[in-house]
Design an enzyme around this catalytic site. Structure first.
Site, PDB file in Angstrom:
ATOM      1  N   HIS A 235      51.480 -16.248  77.574  1.00 22.51           N
ATOM      2  CA  HIS A 235      52.581 -17.023  77.587  1.00 22.51           C
ATOM      3  C   HIS A 235      53.024 -17.837  78.933  1.00 22.51           C
ATOM      4  O   HIS A 235      53.561 -19.100  78.565  1.00 22.51           O
ATOM      5  CB  HIS A 235      53.749 -16.172  77.415  1.00 22.51           C
ATOM      6  N   LYS A 326      59.148  -6.144  82.834  1.00 22.74           N
ATOM      7  CA  LYS A 326      59.949  -5.390  81.835  1.00 22.74           C
ATOM      8  C   LYS A 326      61.271  -4.767  82.605  1.00 22.74           C
ATOM      9  O   LYS A 326      60.926  -4.230  83.889  1.00 22.74           O
ATOM     10  CB  LYS A 326      59.291  -4.355  81.190  1.00 22.74           C
TER      11      LYS A 326
HETATM   12  C1  BG6 Z   1      54.385 -10.268  73.599  1.00 24.67           C
HETATM   13  C2  BG6 Z   1      53.888  -9.352  74.615  1.00 24.67           C
HETATM   14  O1  BG6 Z   1      53.188 -11.217  73.234  1.00 24.67           O
HETATM   15  O2  BG6 Z   1      55.432 -11.084  73.842  1.00 24.67           O
HETATM   16  C3  BG6 Z   1      55.282  -8.341  74.559  1.00 24.67           C
HETATM   17  O3  BG6 Z   1      53.077  -8.502  74.152  1.00 24.67           O
HETATM   18  C4  BG6 Z   1      56.679  -9.233  75.138  1.00 24.67           C
HETATM   19  O4  BG6 Z   1      55.030  -7.338  75.871  1.00 24.67           O
HETATM   20  C5  BG6 Z   1      56.543 -10.172  73.911  1.00 24.67           C
HETATM   21  O5  BG6 Z   1      57.637  -8.284  75.016  1.00 24.67           O
HETATM   22  C6  BG6 Z   1      57.852 -11.259  74.368  1.00 24.67           C
HETATM   23  O6  BG6 Z   1      58.207 -11.873  73.255  1.00 24.67           O
HETATM   24  P1  BG6 Z   1      59.502 -12.470  72.983  1.00 24.67           P
HETATM   25  O7  BG6 Z   1      59.252 -13.518  71.896  1.00 24.67           O
HETATM   26  O8  BG6 Z   1      60.421 -11.456  72.827  1.00 24.67           O
HETATM   27  O9  BG6 Z   1      59.790 -13.397  74.311  1.00 24.67           O
END
Ligand code: BG6
Length: 478
Positions: A235, A326
């Site tokens: 991400h 987190k």
């Molecule tokens: C996921 C991760 O790909 O993305 C998670 O495995 C994370 O750990 C999540 O919480 C976050 O996604 P968003 O859309 O809530 O920002």
């Protein structure tokens, strides 16, 4: 505009992702009128359910995960009529004939692998074996795409043995987020920013993805992954690419992905003293990481902050600071482009230092803020202050844009449309692992132990030091 007729097979159809994300996204698009008359979804899993039982399960998940307006409740039945189920085993011939019978000819046929990567190979093989693949076939795979470069290469090779790259859709759901796509619109749809978008004018860039959630329910996966694999490799890397890439000649899948790949390949290896790992400790909101995973010696990081460098003509000398964690104080994904000070202040030393900053808020409260310097109102001389030029998308675009569509709505429909722009190409994923692996190997070689940080805080103090040493500071998370 309705898409072309399609059959969408969801392997792992009874699983959490399918029920919580994929089916609700498909339902929302159905309610939006984007489905053609004759489209169907076939859930496939090992469980011995009848199609009716699967429909009931799906209806329940939709009620929980897709907020319904009155008209959507009416649409629910119509949607469920297009939902079917087969019980099948990825590792044997069981159930495959029944699946083959349900598929229709001459239409888009998408297979969504909402299962662990160890089943990608067997599923791909069976699809071929039962003659279900055609030129209209598409394969959708989820992250994690591998655990490191070696496993990602192996997965790519497995898929490539059965399908062309043009048929493979690797999901990074961040690319489906409305505001992430907006990054490209802001950069390449405006004259204002692009001329300044380089090391001459930009001092540094901060990319923050802060989360309040912990890892509950995913302990085993997370303990093996950690924040570097779970968030940074995919991400945050994708956000970095969109911020740093050269303008593609057109908004087309390979033109965009070529430019992103160049960014990843231009990344320098991360210096060990430019990276901070953290692990959340117990706090008023809950137990610490080690208690959650029941491993008192766990050295898995739930937080990473690092300084990266894109070594190319545009960005030479401009640091990119990335952080994610987190159980932090707030949920906030934001990119801050911090511009340099004006080269000379005509107002003298006492006016202080002022620099523009562009904040792109990805979630929540999606929008853009430009910090500009103006004169403080009043007769008291030429004093300067910074004020935000603030644009919240919800305010600017009206209440119907209050809740942007879920990333999966966009991504699943793009699969049906056959548009790969928002999906990662195999070489991109491999390049991202090639940059990530040495960081993790370095930690292992040094026996690195992550720094504890309080749940509900902004992360470990060392992350502040990382910035302070460079004479900079993080923009607030809240
Ligand atoms: C996921 C991760 O790909 O993305 C998670 O495995 C994370 O750990 C999540 O919480 C976050 O996604 P968003 O859309 O809530 O920002």
């Amino acid at each position: 505009i309705p898409v072309d007729p399609f059959d969408l097979v969801i392997f792992g159809g009874t699983g959490d992702l399918a029920q919580r994300k994929i089916l609700p996204a498909l339902f929302r698009r159905y309610c939006a009128g984007q489905w053609p008359e004759d489209a169907q979804i076939i859930g496939a899993a090992r469980g011995d359910h009848t199609p009716d039982e699967f429909r009931k399960m799906t209806a329940e998940s939709l009620r929980q995960n897709a907020p319904m307006r009155a008209q959507d409740v009416d649409a629910l039945n119509g949607f469920l009529q297009r939902v079917d189920y087969v019980s099948l085993d990825a590792l044997s011939a069981e159930g495959w004939q029944s699946l083959a019978k349900k598929l229709k000819e001459n239409r888009v046929r998408a297979f969504y692998f909402s299962v662990g990567p160890s089943l990608f190979g067997p599923l791909a093989e069976r699809i071929r074996l039962h003659d279900m693949a055609s030129e209209h076939t598409r394969i959708v795979v989820e992250k994690p795409f591998g655990h490191d470069l070696g496993s990602a290469r192996a997965l790519n090779a497995t898929l490539a043995a059965h399908f062309d790259e043009g048929q493979i859709y690797r999901i990074d759901h961040y690319l489906g987020k409305e505001t992430v796509q907006n990054l490209m619109a802001v950069r390449f749809g405006n004259m204002l920013f692009e001329p300044l978008w380089n090391s001459q004018y930009v001092d540094h860039i901060q990319i923050t993805v802060a989360e309040t959630v912990g890892i509950d329910g995913r302990e085993d996966y997370y303990e093996r992954a950690g924040a570097m694999r779970d968030m940074v490799q995919n991400h945050l890397m994708q956000l970095l690419c969109l911020i740093a890439m050269e303008p593609p000649a057109k908004f087309d899948p390979d033109a965009v992905r070529d430019e992103k790949l160049k960014v990843i390949r231009a990344l320098d290896p991360v210096e060990p003293h430019h990276i901070v790992r953290g692990q959340f400790a117990a706090g008023p909101e809950g137990p610490g990481y080690r208690d959650v995973v029941s491993n008192p010696r766990s050295t898995t990081e739930s937080y990473v902050a690092l300084r990266a460098h894109v070594s190319n003509w545009r960005w030479a000398g401009t640091p990119f600071y990335l952080r994610t964690g987190k159980r932090l104080v707030a949920r906030s994904s934001v990119i801050n482009v911090m511009f340099k000070d004006a080269p000379h202040s005509i107002f003298g030393e006492e006016a202080g230092r002022h620099a523009n900053a562009l904040s792109i808020r990805l979630q929540p409260n999606e929008g853009i803020t430009l910090k500009v310097t103006i004169k403080e109102p009043g007769p008291g001389g030429m004093r300067l202050i910074d004020v935000p030029l603030d644009m919240s998308f919800a305010e600017a675009l009206g209440p119907e844009n209050q809740d942007p569509p879920d990333a999966y709505e966009r991504l699943v429909m793009d699969v049906i449309r056959g548009n790969q722009t928002l999906f990662m190409r195999g070489d991109e994923v491999e390049a991202a692992w090639a940059w990530t692996d040495p960081v993790i190997a370095g930690w292992q070689a040094r026996g690195d132990v992550p720094k504890p940080y309080d749940s509900g805080s902004t992360g470990p103090g060392d992350a502040e030091l990382l910035m302070k040493r460079d004479g900079r500071r993080w923009q607030g998370i809240k």
